[in-house]
Design an enzyme around this catalytic site. Structure first.
Site, PDB file in Angstrom:
ATOM      1  N   LYS A  23       0.917  -1.190   0.096  1.00  8.82           N
ATOM      2  CA  LYS A  23       0.179   0.182   0.173  1.00  8.82           C
ATOM      3  C   LYS A  23       1.016   0.964   0.114  1.00  8.82           C
ATOM      4  O   LYS A  23       1.451   1.318   1.121  1.00  8.82           O
ATOM      5  CB  LYS A  23      -1.071   0.108   1.454  1.00  8.82           C
ATOM      6  CG  LYS A  23      -1.910   1.093   1.216  1.00  8.82           C
ATOM      7  CD  LYS A  23      -2.660   2.192   0.676  1.00  8.82           C
ATOM      8  CE  LYS A  23      -3.034   3.209   1.621  1.00  8.82           C
ATOM      9  NZ  LYS A  23      -2.012   4.088   1.295  1.00  8.82           N
ATOM     10  N   GLU A  31      10.320   2.304  10.175  1.00 12.20           N
ATOM     11  CA  GLU A  31      11.612   4.113   9.775  1.00 12.20           C
ATOM     12  C   GLU A  31      10.420   5.116  10.122  1.00 12.20           C
ATOM     13  O   GLU A  31       9.927   5.263   8.864  1.00 12.20           O
ATOM     14  CB  GLU A  31      11.903   3.645   8.616  1.00 12.20           C
ATOM     15  CG  GLU A  31      12.926   2.886   8.511  1.00 12.20           C
ATOM     16  CD  GLU A  31      14.355   2.746   9.110  1.00 12.20           C
ATOM     17  OE1 GLU A  31      15.039   3.848   9.838  1.00 12.20           O
ATOM     18  OE2 GLU A  31      14.778   1.837   9.581  1.00 12.20           O
ATOM     19  N   CYS A  71      13.329  11.675   5.714  1.00 14.37           N
ATOM     20  CA  CYS A  71      13.318  11.678   6.743  1.00 14.37           C
ATOM     21  C   CYS A  71      14.817  12.134   7.693  1.00 14.37           C
ATOM     22  O   CYS A  71      14.962  12.443   8.904  1.00 14.37           O
ATOM     23  CB  CYS A  71      13.179  10.069   7.537  1.00 14.37           C
ATOM     24  SG  CYS A  71      14.062   8.937   6.543  1.00 14.37           S
ATOM     25  N   GLU A  96       9.979  17.085  14.529  1.00 15.02           N
ATOM     26  CA  GLU A  96       9.865  17.011  12.862  1.00 15.02           C
ATOM     27  C   GLU A  96       8.922  17.858  11.934  1.00 15.02           C
ATOM     28  O   GLU A  96       7.871  18.050  12.321  1.00 15.02           O
ATOM     29  CB  GLU A  96      10.389  15.502  12.749  1.00 15.02           C
ATOM     30  CG  GLU A  96      10.478  15.163  11.259  1.00 15.02           C
ATOM     31  CD  GLU A  96      10.318  13.495  10.826  1.00 15.02           C
ATOM     32  OE1 GLU A  96       9.646  13.739  10.753  1.00 15.02           O
ATOM     33  OE2 GLU A  96      11.087  13.964  10.793  1.00 15.02           O
TER      34      GLU A  96
END
Ligand code: UN1
Length: 489
Positions: free
Chosen positions: A177, A251, A285, A386
């Protein structure tokens, strides 16, 4: 691209409409009125079919010689490479990174597929001596079975390649997905693998929104789930996996620091900090989102950096001279701007950027100005959170020791960059920075497929990705006590 590309789901080797009845479409974040690709989203019934197809294909695929499995990936790499000139621009239009970066990402996906395909002919376990006469102990590897793959928007073809390629070479089948914002590039990767001769059911692609990803992670009959994306979603998937006994590799976030020490090559450091903070519009990231400069060079460094950021050209990613495209959605733009506004309210000093575009095509598209803010010690949010956009938070340090301590001041530990020509300081960084990826004199982003990738601290859960590390997640060991079976020998 005038007409939207028509999308379908790939289930059991057949391309078919989703049964969900809702539209799954991607829009161009530079010109959001343009639909890039459109189809019908998968629903729970399609997910059932995909898992059944992946399960049915699993036994034969796991017994297919690793060399043949790898050969499919090597052929797919050639297909992807040949299509880079076509799929790169599609990627730029669907995701918003510049055309050059997008073509680079498609070629990177080919590199990843080729590496894992060729690495299939590796040793397949270990042999140990036995404390018993006439026996050997083999530690062999078995695939996990059916792997759920949930991928983010920011590398729409490279991250899927780096999860799906090792999943497949290690003999797993996949239900995948991709992020709802980038179904076209997902479709292109699936097409390449089908063209390369991947058997039916080995890879199943479901398009749609996050509900399908959540549904994958809530199944007990998926044997493992690999995910890259936000920290919140990663933790939910890991919790859900733990409840069902399903292994999870997640992750997640980063708040990656670049540390520039007084002896650094300033030109090189400025170039690399710019690349780390602003390539892909900061949506990696591994992007550099914190900068720590020592006092001795801070004024010069920040004024040069400010000038260079001012010169960055923000605009349509398809135009040749664009340095930065838009971010992925209106919501992303809004939450990034909110983070900037909060920092300014808390007393941050604006070095460059920070003011939202309010007219013309930069306001219609999801553009965020490249922004550098120097934080006073009481502006904690931007130092901690973040934002996943083109925003760099800066602090000054009195010396190298303090700079490393500031870099370590984060719950995350994905990557870091240190700029120095002093070997002792570089080695100190290796000792002191608890990160999964450390770059000495290069930007904090970037990762090769033959070495481990993953974060320390709160950036990752489960085994690392890539290189040899990948087999810790995509296989489990089976220890075989092996004797010949004839008494007396
Ligand atoms: C890179 O630094 O080039 O989602 C790759 C991400 C990472 C991949 C970064 N998993 O941005």
């Amino acid at each position: 691209m005038t007409e939207p590309v028509q999308l379908q789901n790939l289930i059991g080797g057949r391309w078919r409409e989703g049964r969900g009845g809702t539209t799954a479409a991607s829009v161009n974040p530079a010109e959001p009125e343009l639909v890039v690709a459109s189809g019908t989203a998968a629903d729970a019934g399609d997910l059932d079919d995909a898992v059944i197809a992946a399960r049915a294909a699993a036994a034969d695929w796991s017994r297919t010689p690793a060399h043949e499995r790898g050969a499919v990936l090597v052929r797919a790499a050639a297909v992807v490479e040949a299509a880079a000139g076509e799929w790169g621009p599609e990627l730029a239009q669907e995701e918003g990174k510049t055309r050059a970066e997008a073509i680079g990402e498609v070629l990177r996906a080919a590199h990843i597929l080729r590496y894992h395909g060729q690495d299939a002919d590796r040793e397949a376990g270990e042999v140990f001596a036995s404390p018993r006469r006439g026996e050997r102990i083999l530690v062999t590897r078995r695939p996990m079975g059916v792997v759920g793959v949930i991928t983010p928007f920011n590398f729409p073809i490279a991250i899927p390649a780096w999860k799906i390629a090792p999943a497949l070479t290690y003999g797993n089948t996949v239900v995948w997905k991709p992020a709802g914002t980038v179904p076209l590039l997902a479709t292109r990767l699936a097409e390449a693998l089908v063209d390369a001769g991947l058997p039916d059911g080995v890879l199943n692609l479901l398009i749609g929104n996050g509900a399908i990803g959540a549904a994958i992670s809530e199944r007990a009959d998926v044997d493992a789930v690999t995910f890259t994306g936000s920290t919140g979603v990663g933790r939910r998937i890991a919790a859900s996996g733990a409840l069902r006994g399903v292994s999870v590799q997640a992750e997640m976030g980063g708040k990656n620091a670049a540390v520039v020490l007084g002896d650094a090559d300033i030109e090189l450091a400025v170039d690399q900090v710019l690349a780390g903070a602003f390539r892909s519009t900061g949506q990696k990231c591994t992007a550099t989102s914190r900068l720590i400069v020592t006092d001795d060079i801070a004024a010069d460094f920040l004024s040069l950096l400010g000038e260079r950021v001012q010169d960055l050209r923000v605009g349509n990613p398809m135009e040749e001279d664009t340095d930065l495209g838009p971010v992925i959605t209106a919501d992303a733009r809004q939450s990034i701007q909110k983070g900037v506004d909060t920092a300014l309210t808390q007393g941050a000093r604006r070095i460059v950027g920070g003011i939202a575009y309010d007219d013309g095509e930069l306001a219609t598209g999801y553009y965020v100005p490249p922004t550098v803010l120097e934080l006073s010690s009481n502006a904690p949010d931007l130092w901690r959170d973040e934002l996943f956009g083109p925003v760099l938070a800066v602090r000054r340090a009195a010396n190298a020791d303090q700079a490393f301590a500031m870099a370590a001041d984060s719950e995350f530990g994905l990557s870091a960059a240190v700029f120095t020509q002093d070997l002792t300081r570089a080695l100190q960084a290796v000792e002191e920075l608890d990160v999964g990826v450390l770059h000495i004199n290069s930007e904090s982003a970037g990762a090769d497929p033959h070495v481990p990738f993953g974060g320390a601290k709160k950036s990752g859960l489960g085994p690392n990705e890539q290189g040899r590390a990948a087999r810790e997640f995509f296989t489990h060991t089976s220890t075989v006590y092996l004797r010949g079976g004839r008494a007396g020998l």
